[in-house]
Design a protein around this motif. Structure first.
Motif, short mmCIF file in Angstrom:
data_model
loop_
_atom_site.label_atom_id
_atom_site.label_comp_id
_atom_site.label_asym_id
_atom_site.label_seq_id
_atom_site.Cartn_x
_atom_site.Cartn_y
_atom_site.Cartn_z
N LEU A 284 0.20 2.02 20.13
CA LEU A 284 0.65 0.73 20.67
C LEU A 284 -0.43 -0.34 20.59
CD1 LEU A 284 2.74 1.80 23.81
CD2 LEU A 284 3.58 0.87 21.65
N ILE A 285 -1.68 0.04 20.87
CA ILE A 285 -2.78 -0.92 20.80
C ILE A 285 -2.95 -1.45 19.37
CG2 ILE A 285 -5.30 -1.16 20.96
CD1 ILE A 285 -5.15 0.80 23.35
N VAL A 286 -2.93 -0.53 18.41
CA VAL A 286 -3.06 -0.95 17.01
C VAL A 286 -1.83 -1.75 16.58
CG1 VAL A 286 -3.34 -0.16 14.63
CG2 VAL A 286 -4.50 1.05 16.46
N ALA A 287 -0.65 -1.34 17.07
CA ALA A 287 0.59 -2.05 16.73
C ALA A 287 0.56 -3.49 17.25
CB ALA A 287 1.80 -1.31 17.30
N ILE A 288 0.02 -3.69 18.44
CA ILE A 288 -0.10 -5.04 19.01
C ILE A 288 -1.02 -5.90 18.15
CG2 ILE A 288 -1.01 -6.36 20.98
CD1 ILE A 288 0.00 -4.03 22.77
N LEU A 289 -2.15 -5.31 17.71
CA LEU A 289 -3.06 -6.05 16.83
C LEU A 289 -2.38 -6.41 15.51
CD1 LEU A 289 -6.37 -4.05 17.43
CD2 LEU A 289 -5.83 -6.34 18.26
N ALA A 290 -1.62 -5.44 14.97
CA ALA A 290 -0.89 -5.70 13.73
C ALA A 290 0.16 -6.78 13.94
CB ALA A 290 -0.24 -4.40 13.23
N PHE A 291 0.80 -6.76 15.11
CA PHE A 291 1.81 -7.78 15.43
C PHE A 291 1.19 -9.17 15.47
CE2 PHE A 291 4.77 -10.17 18.06
CZ PHE A 291 6.00 -9.70 17.64
N ILE A 292 -0.03 -9.26 16.01
CA ILE A 292 -0.73 -10.55 16.11
C ILE A 292 -1.12 -11.06 14.73
CG2 ILE A 292 -2.82 -11.68 16.97
CD1 ILE A 292 -2.66 -9.74 19.40
N PHE A 293 -1.64 -10.15 13.90
CA PHE A 293 -2.12 -10.56 12.57
C PHE A 293 -1.01 -10.38 11.52
CE2 PHE A 293 -6.01 -9.46 14.89
CZ PHE A 293 -6.77 -10.59 14.66
N LYS A 294 0.15 -10.94 11.83
CA LYS A 294 1.30 -10.74 10.95
C LYS A 294 1.10 -11.38 9.58
CE LYS A 294 4.04 -14.76 12.41
NZ LYS A 294 5.35 -15.20 12.89
N ARG A 295 0.36 -12.46 9.48
CA ARG A 295 0.16 -13.12 8.18
C ARG A 295 -0.55 -12.18 7.21
NH1 ARG A 295 3.85 -16.95 7.96
NH2 ARG A 295 3.72 -18.38 9.74
N PHE A 296 -1.58 -11.50 7.70
CA PHE A 296 -2.32 -10.56 6.83
C PHE A 296 -1.44 -9.36 6.50
CE2 PHE A 296 -4.91 -6.70 6.48
CZ PHE A 296 -5.65 -7.02 5.35
N ILE A 297 -0.76 -8.81 7.51
CA ILE A 297 0.07 -7.61 7.31
C ILE A 297 1.17 -7.88 6.29
CG2 ILE A 297 1.70 -6.02 8.41
CD1 ILE A 297 -1.16 -5.42 9.16
N PHE A 298 1.85 -9.01 6.43
CA PHE A 298 2.99 -9.30 5.55
C PHE A 298 2.57 -9.99 4.26
CE2 PHE A 298 5.28 -8.40 9.41
CZ PHE A 298 6.46 -7.81 8.96
N ASP A 299 1.88 -11.12 4.36
CA ASP A 299 1.56 -11.90 3.16
C ASP A 299 0.62 -11.16 2.21
OD1 ASP A 299 3.16 -13.85 4.16
OD2 ASP A 299 1.55 -15.15 4.86
N THR A 300 -0.36 -10.45 2.79
CA THR A 300 -1.35 -9.77 1.94
C THR A 300 -0.94 -8.34 1.59
OG1 THR A 300 -3.14 -11.09 2.94
CG2 THR A 300 -3.78 -9.08 1.76
N LEU A 301 -0.55 -7.56 2.61
CA LEU A 301 -0.28 -6.13 2.37
C LEU A 301 1.16 -5.86 1.93
CD1 LEU A 301 -2.23 -4.50 5.36
CD2 LEU A 301 -2.97 -4.81 3.00
N ILE A 302 2.12 -6.24 2.76
CA ILE A 302 3.51 -5.89 2.47
C ILE A 302 4.02 -6.56 1.20
CG2 ILE A 302 5.89 -5.95 3.30
CD1 ILE A 302 4.15 -4.03 4.85
#
Length: 285
Positions: A33-51
């Motif tokens: 959950l802690i890592v998921a919250i961080l990933a939720f916050i940094f959605k631009r990096f998660i989606f635009d760069t990775l996904i």
């Protein structure tokens, strides 16, 4: 409820084991959950760069494959734009994708800690020799998992996206994929490869508990090869090149598993002989 004993020599009851397991699961869930919250916050990096990275022509895999194909006199994987668009057709589609992607990111990134909690739960039930021989379990299992994740992300995902994204039954049909469908492909490719790369760890455990041996693994090598080909056909687009790319590392992992199983059996035989010599020595005394 009966208070848990702090004496390591005293056996825990079934309820104590359940209580211990519950706290390991709670800590693992909190880490995710802690890592998921961080990933939720940094959605631009998660989606635009990775996904969405593998959906762009400048993605590293396409550039490398383009250079290789040109060196061979072809133009495969050399393109300026992907022939499809990604869309969200439901009101909660983007929010749902954001939430679930964050949770899966939490599971992947927190994987070593989850293994650590699993190890802390089972290690008290192992003897000293078993704990010593399994000392690098977390590091090796985590390394193999992340190696599989990278393999899935940089090879399987772009191969699948390139094939399925450009496939058309007719020029009349335009490829416009749902966001959930696209993310599902990326997620499945990454997680499937991460799990498949844990094969040597699985064979190590099965050998330790006596369910498999090097002889069994060698005997059924041909059947394993068929399963590997079927598995590679399931997690890759239906073209021969992609299936071969996936099949090669899995076959290598299977051969490594045979070697690991052989080492485990040898170590068990050494321990057995050592115990027999110790018993004979005690009988003489």
């Amino acid at each position: 409820m009966k208070k848990k004993s702090t004496d390591p020599e005293k056996e825990m009851s079934f309820l104590d084991h359940l209580e211990e397991l519950r706290w390991h699961l709670v800590r693992s869930t909190l880490a995710v959950l802690i890592v998921a919250i961080l990933a939720f916050i940094f959605k631009r990096f998660i989606f635009d760069t990775l996904i969405f990275g593998p959906s762009r022509p400048e993605f590293a895999t396409y550039s490398i494959f383009c250079d290789i194909s040109r060196a061979l006199g072809m133009d495969a994987f050399c393109f300026q734009e992907m022939p499809f668009k990604i869309q969200s057709r439901t009101m909660a589609g983007q929010f749902s994708a954001h939430m679930w992607t964050s949770i899966y990111a939490g599971i992947i990134i927190a994987f070593p800690y989850i293994l650590y909690e699993f190890w802390k739960f089972i290690s008290p039930g192992l003897n000293e020799n078993e704990r010593k021989s399994s000392r690098g379990f977390i590091v090796i299992a985590s390394f193999l998992f992340f190696l599989g994740v990278l393999f899935g992300y940089y090879l399987i995902t772009p191969l699948s996206i390139n094939f399925l994204g450009s496939y058309q039954v007719s020029d009349e049909v335009i490829n416009q994929f749902d966001l959930d469908s696209y993310i599902s492909l990326v997620r499945t490719s990454v997680l499937a490869c991460g799990i498949v790369f844990e094969l040597p760890i699985l064979m190590y455990i099965l050998t330790k508990i006596g369910l498999v041996s090097p002889e069994i693994l060698r005997k059924y090598r041909k059947f394993a090869l068929i399963i590997v080909l079927v598995l590679s056909a399931v997690i890759t687009p239906p073209d021969i090149v992609s299936q071969i790319i996936v099949a090669i590392p899995i076959v290598i992992l299977y051969e490594v598993s045979i070697y690991i199983s052989k080492v485990v059996i040898k170590n068990q035989e050494k321990e057995l002989k050592k115990e027999e010599r110790k018993k004979k020595k005690e009988e003489r005394e």
